[in-house]
Each structure stands twice: as structure tokens, then as C-alpha cells.
Design an enzyme around this catalytic site. Sequence first.
Site, short mmCIF file in Angstrom:
data_model
loop_
_atom_site.label_atom_id
_atom_site.label_comp_id
_atom_site.label_asym_id
_atom_site.label_seq_id
_atom_site.Cartn_x
_atom_site.Cartn_y
_atom_site.Cartn_z
N SER A 38 33.69 44.22 33.57
CA SER A 38 33.47 43.25 34.64
C SER A 38 33.10 43.91 35.98
CB SER A 38 34.70 42.37 34.84
OG SER A 38 35.77 43.11 35.40
N LYS A 93 38.92 44.22 41.01
CA LYS A 93 37.70 43.52 41.41
C LYS A 93 37.33 43.98 42.83
CE LYS A 93 37.98 40.71 37.77
NZ LYS A 93 37.03 40.76 36.63
#
Length: 229
Positions: A38, A93
Amino acid sequence: MNDWKDKIKRQLPLVWLILALLALRWTIVEPYVVPTGSMEPTLKPGDRLYALKCAYDIRFPFTDYILVKIAPVKKGDVILFRAPADPAITYVKRAVAVGGDKLAVRGGKLYVNGSPVPIEETMNRDILYDIERSEDKTLFVENLNGVKHHVILDNGRPMNREFPFSPDLDGITVPTDSVFAVGDNRDNSHDSRAWGFVPVENLKGRAMFIWYSSQDWRVRPERIGTLIQ
């Protein structure tokens, strides 16, 4: 009885050493193994990194009680945090908006406070090595608050290129003491677009560098020592 007491005394230095190391682990650094793609190409599955736990605050060892606040999260920081829906899970993230910012995603491009985040397509596709179906990807350099980093759009899976999903909304405002976090692999990331804001108290630190990297038992020496930005 005296022998028993002597054994305890001999073990005390080791016990204190273990406690000191655990306290250091709790307050200074957080090791983490990247499980998914991701955050590609910035982070790849199998990257082992260290996060600086005291980047934003110092907490009492073995608790989440904040003793001292060091600095706020900045847009562009790569952060480790406990998942809002399940604190047992740790995510990594990029913080793309912080408290008070208004954020939107249109056509895969970030808009913060009404202005598009500068982005430029790059032809340096060597960065996409060992990424699945790399021929279907478009690689960009994004300049978020002065932090330049690569992002990927997956032309075969344009899933999350509009946010908020309602065309009547021109963006959402991040609440105070929260951040909006997304993956650099924008079309292949489960992030704030799906489950919302990250409370500041969920932060575990800022990702610093990759100390080791491997996949399928193959070491990637070129990634060892890479600073994360």
C-alpha cells in the site's frame, strides 16, 4: 533460604537491564515489518524499518500516557499508528492532511485547502522494479508540503480516485488532533478514505529508515539504510 536470596540478587542486574531495554523500546524506537504494497514505491513488502516513537511525544513507559508533546504531525510525514477500528493492528501510511485542513481527492490528485498538491509524472520507471503489473502503473513525484515522494496510480484499478464520493461535497475538514493518512500506492491502499481520520493518540511514531529488506527469502541490499521520506 540464603542460597535463594543470593540467586535473586545475582539476577537483579539482568532484570533491570531487560526492563531498561523494554522502556527504551516503548519510548524511543518501534520496529515494523511492512506487510503489503500500500505504500509502494516508498515502502515495499518485506521492508524492515524503525520508527522514531518520540518524534511527536514522549509517553510514560508501557502506557499511552503522554508526558511531553514534542512536535505536531506534518503533512508528508510517513507515520506508524494503531488502526482506529482495531488498535491491535499497526498501519504505516503518509499523513496528507492534519487538523483544520480541508481535503479532497479528484481524479487521483490530492487537494488540500482548495489547492492541488503539485504532482508531476516521471519516466524513471526503474523505481517500479518488482512491483506486480508495473506496466499498468503511472508513476508521479508528489510535492506535499515540501516533501517530494513517489506515488503510483494503477490504471487497471482506478478504485479510489474520488473522495469524498459525493459530488456535492468539495472536501472534508480534518478534526483537531487528527490526521488523514493514505498510502502512496493510491489505488491499492486501505486507508483514511475507507475508515476515516486517525486520532493523534493513535500515533506510534514517524518512520525513519529501512534497516533490512527481503522478499521470498531474497535480500534487497539496495534498500538497506534507505531514509524514508
